[in-house]
Design a protein around this motif. Structure first.
Motif, PDB file in Angstrom:
ATOM      1  N   TYR A 155       0.616  -1.262  -0.150  1.00 54.10           N
ATOM      2  CA  TYR A 155      -0.099   0.127   0.133  1.00 54.10           C
ATOM      3  C   TYR A 155       1.039   0.942  -0.197  1.00 54.10           C
ATOM      4  O   TYR A 155      -0.059   2.124  -0.315  1.00 54.10           O
ATOM      5  CB  TYR A 155      -1.144  -0.223   0.975  1.00 54.10           C
ATOM      6  CG  TYR A 155      -1.946  -0.169   0.982  1.00 54.10           C
ATOM      7  CD1 TYR A 155      -3.360  -0.389  -0.074  1.00 54.10           C
ATOM      8  CD2 TYR A 155      -2.010  -1.820   1.565  1.00 54.10           C
ATOM      9  CE1 TYR A 155      -4.256  -1.077   0.115  1.00 54.10           C
ATOM     10  CE2 TYR A 155      -3.267  -2.777   1.004  1.00 54.10           C
ATOM     11  CZ  TYR A 155      -4.123  -2.507   0.500  1.00 54.10           C
ATOM     12  OH  TYR A 155      -5.584  -3.554   0.155  1.00 54.10           O
TER      13      TYR A 155
ATOM     14  N   GLN B  86     -16.853  -0.238   0.093  1.00 52.65           N
ATOM     15  CA  GLN B  86     -14.810  -1.126   0.253  1.00 52.65           C
ATOM     16  C   GLN B  86     -14.302  -0.125   0.659  1.00 52.65           C
ATOM     17  O   GLN B  86     -13.454  -0.831  -0.571  1.00 52.65           O
ATOM     18  CB  GLN B  86     -15.447  -2.240  -0.100  1.00 52.65           C
ATOM     19  CG  GLN B  86     -16.773  -3.453   0.581  1.00 52.65           C
ATOM     20  CD  GLN B  86     -17.473  -4.578  -0.277  1.00 52.65           C
ATOM     21  OE1 GLN B  86     -17.961  -4.637  -0.959  1.00 52.65           O
ATOM     22  NE2 GLN B  86     -16.598  -5.628  -0.339  1.00 52.65           N
TER      23      GLN B  86
ATOM     24  N   HIS C 147     -11.645  -0.077   2.413  1.00 55.89           N
ATOM     25  CA  HIS C 147     -10.724  -0.436   3.432  1.00 55.89           C
ATOM     26  C   HIS C 147     -10.126   1.535   4.043  1.00 55.89           C
ATOM     27  O   HIS C 147     -11.097   1.473   4.520  1.00 55.89           O
ATOM     28  CB  HIS C 147      -9.153  -0.788   2.506  1.00 55.89           C
ATOM     29  CG  HIS C 147      -8.783  -1.624   3.358  1.00 55.89           C
ATOM     30  ND1 HIS C 147      -9.313  -2.281   4.321  1.00 55.89           N
ATOM     31  CD2 HIS C 147      -7.258  -2.603   2.960  1.00 55.89           C
ATOM     32  CE1 HIS C 147      -7.811  -2.976   4.643  1.00 55.89           C
ATOM     33  NE2 HIS C 147      -6.844  -2.789   4.576  1.00 55.89           N
TER      34      HIS C 147
ATOM     35  N   ASP D  96     -17.342   1.008   4.646  1.00 58.13           N
ATOM     36  CA  ASP D  96     -16.340  -0.402   4.856  1.00 58.13           C
ATOM     37  C   ASP D  96     -17.099  -0.635   6.731  1.00 58.13           C
ATOM     38  O   ASP D  96     -17.438  -0.030   7.221  1.00 58.13           O
ATOM     39  CB  ASP D  96     -15.109  -0.457   5.114  1.00 58.13           C
ATOM     40  CG  ASP D  96     -14.245  -1.412   4.338  1.00 58.13           C
ATOM     41  OD1 ASP D  96     -14.109  -1.529   3.628  1.00 58.13           O
ATOM     42  OD2 ASP D  96     -13.701  -2.588   5.603  1.00 58.13           O
TER      43      ASP D  96
ATOM     44  N   ASP E 224     -22.057  -2.443   7.107  1.00 61.01           N
ATOM     45  CA  ASP E 224     -22.348  -3.431   6.225  1.00 61.01           C
ATOM     46  C   ASP E 224     -22.915  -2.954   4.612  1.00 61.01           C
ATOM     47  O   ASP E 224     -23.558  -2.563   4.681  1.00 61.01           O
ATOM     48  CB  ASP E 224     -22.821  -4.601   6.312  1.00 61.01           C
ATOM     49  CG  ASP E 224     -23.147  -5.736   5.545  1.00 61.01           C
ATOM     50  OD1 ASP E 224     -22.507  -5.833   4.494  1.00 61.01           O
ATOM     51  OD2 ASP E 224     -24.614  -6.791   5.570  1.00 61.01           O
TER      52      ASP E 224
ATOM     53  N   SER F 208     -13.573  -1.547  -5.708  1.00 60.00           N
ATOM     54  CA  SER F 208     -13.132  -2.766  -6.698  1.00 60.00           C
ATOM     55  C   SER F 208     -11.866  -3.343  -5.735  1.00 60.00           C
ATOM     56  O   SER F 208     -12.093  -3.324  -4.409  1.00 60.00           O
ATOM     57  CB  SER F 208     -12.204  -0.840  -6.924  1.00 60.00           C
ATOM     58  OG  SER F 208     -11.243  -0.702  -5.834  1.00 60.00           O
TER      59      SER F 208
HETATM   60  C1  LIG Z   1      -9.375  -5.853  -0.171  1.00 60.47           C
HETATM   61  S1  LIG Z   1      -9.671  -4.816   0.334  1.00 60.47           S
HETATM   62  C2  LIG Z   1     -10.817  -4.177  -0.902  1.00 60.47           C
HETATM   63  C3  LIG Z   1      -9.918  -3.120  -1.457  1.00 60.47           C
HETATM   64  C4  LIG Z   1      -9.867  -1.969  -1.592  1.00 60.47           C
HETATM   65  N1  LIG Z   1     -10.127  -1.319  -3.611  1.00 60.47           N
HETATM   66  C5  LIG Z   1      -8.745  -0.919  -1.194  1.00 60.47           C
HETATM   67  O1  LIG Z   1      -8.659   0.324  -1.227  1.00 60.47           O
HETATM   68  O2  LIG Z   1      -7.338  -1.222  -0.743  1.00 60.47           O
HETATM   69  C6  LIG Z   1     -12.110  -5.333   0.843  1.00 60.47           C
HETATM   70  C7  LIG Z   1     -12.722  -4.294   1.778  1.00 60.47           C
HETATM   71  O3  LIG Z   1     -14.274  -5.117   1.975  1.00 60.47           O
HETATM   72  C8  LIG Z   1     -14.299  -4.980   3.013  1.00 60.47           C
HETATM   73  N2  LIG Z   1     -15.438  -5.269   3.711  1.00 60.47           N
HETATM   74  C9  LIG Z   1     -15.611  -6.878   3.711  1.00 60.47           C
HETATM   75  N3  LIG Z   1     -17.217  -7.373   4.087  1.00 60.47           N
HETATM   76  C10 LIG Z   1     -17.566  -6.212   3.856  1.00 60.47           C
HETATM   77  C11 LIG Z   1     -18.935  -6.122   4.104  1.00 60.47           C
HETATM   78  N4  LIG Z   1     -19.619  -6.632   3.981  1.00 60.47           N
HETATM   79  N5  LIG Z   1     -19.452  -4.318   3.888  1.00 60.47           N
HETATM   80  C12 LIG Z   1     -18.708  -3.692   4.057  1.00 60.47           C
HETATM   81  N6  LIG Z   1     -17.242  -3.796   3.937  1.00 60.47           N
HETATM   82  C13 LIG Z   1     -16.680  -4.891   3.236  1.00 60.47           C
HETATM   83  C14 LIG Z   1     -13.439  -5.129   4.190  1.00 60.47           C
HETATM   84  O4  LIG Z   1     -13.193  -4.574   5.433  1.00 60.47           O
HETATM   85  C15 LIG Z   1     -12.274  -4.493   3.459  1.00 60.47           C
HETATM   86  O5  LIG Z   1     -11.789  -3.605   3.693  1.00 60.47           O
END
Ligand SMILES: C[S@@+](CC[C@H](N)C(=O)[O-])C[C@H]1O[C@@H](n2cnc3c(N)ncnc32)[C@H](O)[C@@H]1O
Length: 262
Positions: free
Chosen positions: A24, A56, A58, A77, A103, A121
């Motif tokens: 990152y 989402q 992060h 998120d 969520d 993404s």
């Molecule tokens: C792989 S990361 C996304 C990558 C993102 N593009 C980045 O900038 O790093 C996946 C994200 O989805 C979130 N996430 C997982 N399940 C979720 C849910 N049910 N609702 C909202 N966010 C969720 C996680 O907390 C995490 O921050």
């Protein structure tokens, strides 16, 4: 199965390691690097003055990159630790993004505003059992004529084991994929303890049908034989990103789409 509780704990635990990871590269981000890649930048176009919901998000690098480009951003998120960090970075960079812990599937209980653009993404829909509901929420957030910009790892990738060396799941897999993880996709940094993650593989037809059902009209779709991120098995650098060693140019690794709200 409480998949939300398990996945929230996993993502909470990953935040500090991710912020400090080479993957990152938060130092260069703080110094001004735009964390968005050319695939999504091409679809987003000029976001100056637009209201953007980033799903989402992060710990907020992409949300804050959009804010630096002049967008009025709301990042969402489920991880409270990630949102705390995003708010901290927002303050440190003197930007005006807002962040919400929720969520995605129940986002209508937390956010009433409507947006010009919804963006998500790389590693998003695989955390949800119900993608019809995911796209319904994306559509709910959009103003009429608004645009969904969506870039995701290709479902073909999730058929493979972690090294992308052999097929272990069906492309049409319906059951949750439950794995015990000990580290993350960034620099292999270890979690404090092994944790369970719950994921689902969603085929392209599921995605297209969910988009249509949500009242969105697809206006572009592309597949890429590379990933901008080095996080998929044993990879080798390619012209635009990374490909899988031995399978260069043979697998779709990422897809992107843009869809408009009727
Ligand atoms: C792989 S990361 C996304 C990558 C993102 N593009 C980045 O900038 O790093 C996946 C994200 O989805 C979130 N996430 C997982 N399940 C979720 C849910 N049910 N609702 C909202 N966010 C969720 C996680 O907390 C995490 O921050």
């Amino acid at each position: 199965m409480n998949y939300l509780k398990a996945n929230t704990e996993l993502w909470n635990q990953r935040v500090d390691a991710h912020v400090n990871s080479e993957f990152y590269d938060n130092e260069s981000f703080l110094a001004g690097r735009n964390s968005l890649n050319s695939i999504e930048l091409g679809l987003l176009g000029n976001v100056n003055g637009k209201k953007v919901a980033h799903l989402q998000c992060h710990f907020g690098q992409d949300s804050l990159s959009l804010a630096r480009m002049g967008a009025k951003v709301t990042g969402v998120d489920i991880s409270d630790a990630a949102i705390d960090k995003a708010r901290e970075l927002n303050q440190r960079l003197n930007l005006d993004a807002e962040f919400v812990v929720s969520d995605i599937l129940t986002l209508d209980k937390k956010v009433e505003q409507k947006f010009d653009v919804v963006f998500a993404s790389y590693g998003v829909i695989g955390w949800h059992p119900d993608i019809e509901r995911w796209f319904e929420m994306a559509s709910y957030l959009l103003k009429p004529g608004g645009q969904l910009v969506f870039v995701e790892f290709h479902p073909v990738v999730w058929m493979f084991d972690n090294n992308l060396s052999k097929v272990v799941y069906s492309y049409f897999n319906k059951e949750p994929i439950i794995e015990t993880v000990t580290n993350s996709y960034t620099d292999g940094s270890q979690l404090e303890q092994p944790l369970k993650e719950y994921g689902w593989n969603h085929s392209l037809s599921e995605v297209f049908n969910a988009i249509q059902k949500a009242g969105l009209i697809l206006d572009s779709f592309d597949e890429y034989d590379y990933s901008p991120y080095d996080c998929l098995g044993k990879s080798v650098p390619s012209e635009h990103g990374f490909q899988i060693e031995g399978l260069e140019g043979k697998l779709p690794l990422v897809y992107s789409l843009s869809a408009l709200k009727k």
